[in-house]
Motif scaffolding. Structure first.
Motif, short mmCIF file in Angstrom:
data_model
loop_
_atom_site.label_atom_id
_atom_site.label_comp_id
_atom_site.label_asym_id
_atom_site.label_seq_id
_atom_site.Cartn_x
_atom_site.Cartn_y
_atom_site.Cartn_z
N ASN A 1 13.73 -34.91 20.13
CA ASN A 1 13.95 -34.88 21.83
C ASN A 1 13.59 -33.39 22.15
O ASN A 1 14.19 -32.46 22.39
CB ASN A 1 15.11 -35.32 22.49
CG ASN A 1 14.79 -35.17 24.03
OD1 ASN A 1 13.82 -35.02 24.67
ND2 ASN A 1 16.16 -35.36 24.83
N PRO B 1 6.60 -30.27 28.84
CA PRO B 1 7.22 -31.40 30.00
C PRO B 1 7.31 -32.69 29.63
O PRO B 1 6.50 -33.31 28.95
CB PRO B 1 6.38 -30.67 31.37
CG PRO B 1 5.01 -30.59 30.42
CD PRO B 1 5.25 -29.81 29.29
N CYS B 2 8.15 -33.33 30.24
CA CYS B 2 8.39 -34.79 30.01
C CYS B 2 6.96 -35.45 30.40
O CYS B 2 6.49 -35.11 31.29
CB CYS B 2 9.63 -35.42 30.65
SG CYS B 2 9.86 -37.09 30.72
N GLY B 3 6.70 -36.41 29.73
CA GLY B 3 5.22 -37.36 30.04
C GLY B 3 4.18 -36.82 28.96
O GLY B 3 3.39 -37.71 28.70
N THR B 4 4.28 -35.56 28.46
CA THR B 4 3.19 -35.27 27.40
C THR B 4 3.28 -36.14 26.18
O THR B 4 4.31 -35.90 25.69
CB THR B 4 3.08 -33.84 27.70
OG1 THR B 4 2.67 -33.17 28.67
CG2 THR B 4 2.05 -33.23 26.32
N SER B 5 2.04 -36.77 25.88
CA SER B 5 2.41 -37.36 24.43
C SER B 5 1.02 -37.63 23.93
O SER B 5 -0.01 -37.42 24.69
CB SER B 5 3.06 -38.74 25.01
OG SER B 5 3.38 -39.48 23.64
N ASN C 1 6.02 -39.11 22.69
CA ASN C 1 6.95 -39.69 23.34
C ASN C 1 8.34 -38.77 23.30
O ASN C 1 9.26 -39.53 23.10
CB ASN C 1 7.21 -41.28 22.93
CG ASN C 1 6.06 -42.11 23.17
OD1 ASN C 1 5.63 -42.23 24.20
ND2 ASN C 1 5.93 -42.78 22.04
N GLY C 2 8.15 -37.61 23.42
CA GLY C 2 9.19 -36.70 23.10
C GLY C 2 9.66 -36.22 21.91
O GLY C 2 10.40 -35.43 21.91
N SER D 1 -1.44 -39.24 26.45
CA SER D 1 -1.19 -39.61 28.01
C SER D 1 -2.25 -39.09 28.74
O SER D 1 -3.17 -38.02 28.18
CB SER D 1 0.09 -38.75 28.08
OG SER D 1 0.04 -37.33 28.01
N TYR E 1 11.67 -32.53 24.64
CA TYR E 1 10.92 -32.49 26.31
C TYR E 1 11.85 -31.37 27.09
O TYR E 1 13.13 -31.38 27.01
CB TYR E 1 10.87 -33.77 27.10
CG TYR E 1 9.69 -34.73 26.80
CD1 TYR E 1 8.49 -34.28 26.34
CD2 TYR E 1 9.84 -36.15 26.93
CE1 TYR E 1 7.51 -35.06 26.18
CE2 TYR E 1 8.97 -36.84 26.64
CZ TYR E 1 7.40 -36.35 26.24
OH TYR E 1 6.76 -37.24 26.03
N ASP E 2 11.08 -30.85 28.01
CA ASP E 2 11.83 -30.11 29.10
C ASP E 2 12.86 -28.89 28.58
O ASP E 2 14.00 -28.80 29.43
CB ASP E 2 12.47 -31.08 30.27
CG ASP E 2 11.66 -31.95 30.81
OD1 ASP E 2 10.27 -31.51 31.02
OD2 ASP E 2 11.97 -33.15 31.16
N LYS E 3 12.62 -28.47 27.55
CA LYS E 3 13.45 -27.17 26.98
C LYS E 3 12.62 -26.32 26.19
O LYS E 3 11.82 -26.77 25.59
CB LYS E 3 14.55 -27.77 26.17
CG LYS E 3 14.32 -28.41 25.06
CD LYS E 3 15.63 -29.28 24.51
CE LYS E 3 15.13 -30.04 23.40
NZ LYS E 3 16.29 -30.96 22.85
#
Length: 218
Positions: free
Chosen positions: A149, A107-111, A135-136, A201, A151-153
């Motif tokens: 990128n 998920p977005c934000g995990t880094s 950062n994705g 994060s 994130y979220d998929k």
């Protein structure tokens, strides 16, 4: 004249077909045998002072693992960063060609987090492979970037470790993204989840489903 045009058209069609075939996703599992897995093969590593249910769930076939940067390590005296990981036990190996396959989601934000490992290497290293998210971007250790990128998929991850050849191949959605050298060692196993790295994060999460362990046919 018409014959020349038809020949030219046929040649163009052949080149288009070859290009499309080359661009089709590979099947990294070809030539491998899937090994049986059940819940007894999944050992959950989490902050030592918390119950498993505080950092892990398994619902509708999806492993959800999360951890906070302020959490305790996996044991009281461990110097390692916080983690919630699944260690696949029963399939430690020291030779031949082995493969991990799973569908992952970050998920977005995990880094600043490792989401999959091949554990085992020669001292002073501990791992043959770490796949991280910064950062994705999905990276091999800190670099290079394998997918910009993530994130979220959902994505399909295949990791093939050829111990004898000392190579690790990383596939995302059937596309070979990187071939890495081995890092020595004599025994290895697979892990997935979240394990804090540098500049992590505050909240880290990954989800996984359809986990498989495979071995090359010999």
């Amino acid at each position: 004249m018409a014959l020349c045009h038809n020949i030219s058209l046929a040649i163009s069609l052949v080149f288009i077909l070859i290009h499309r075939v080359r661009s089709w996703p590979e099947d990294p599992t070809h030539g491998f045998v899937e090994l049986p897995l059940n819940t007894s093969n999944f050992r959950i590593q989490k902050p030592y002072n918390l119950p498993v249910s505080d950092r892990y769930s398994f619902v509708d076939g999806v492993h959800k693992l999360w951890v906070y940067s302020t959490d305790e390590p996996l044991s009281k005296n461990s110097p390692t960063n916080p983690r919630t990981e699944v260690l696949i036990r029963g399939y430690s190996y020291s030779s031949d060609v082995w493969q991990f396959q799973g569908y992952g989601y970050v998920p977005c934000g995990t880094s600043g987090v490792c989401i999959m490992q091949v554990f085992g290497a020669s001292f002073p290293r501990n791992t043959t492979l770490q796949l991280r998210v910064y950062n994705g971007s999905l990276t091999y250790y800190g670099a290079p970037i394998l997918v910009p990128n993530i994130y979220d998929k959902w994505f399909r991850l295949n990791v093939i470790h050829n111990v004898n050849a000392s190579t690790v191949k990383i596939y995302i959605d059937g596309s070979l993204k990187y071939v890495a050298p081995g890092r020595g060692g004599s025994s290895y196993y697979f892990k997935f989840g979240v394990y804090g790295q540098d500049n992590e994060s505050h909240y880290m999460e990954s989800r996984w489903k359809d986990i498989k362990v495979l071995k090359k046919c010999v």
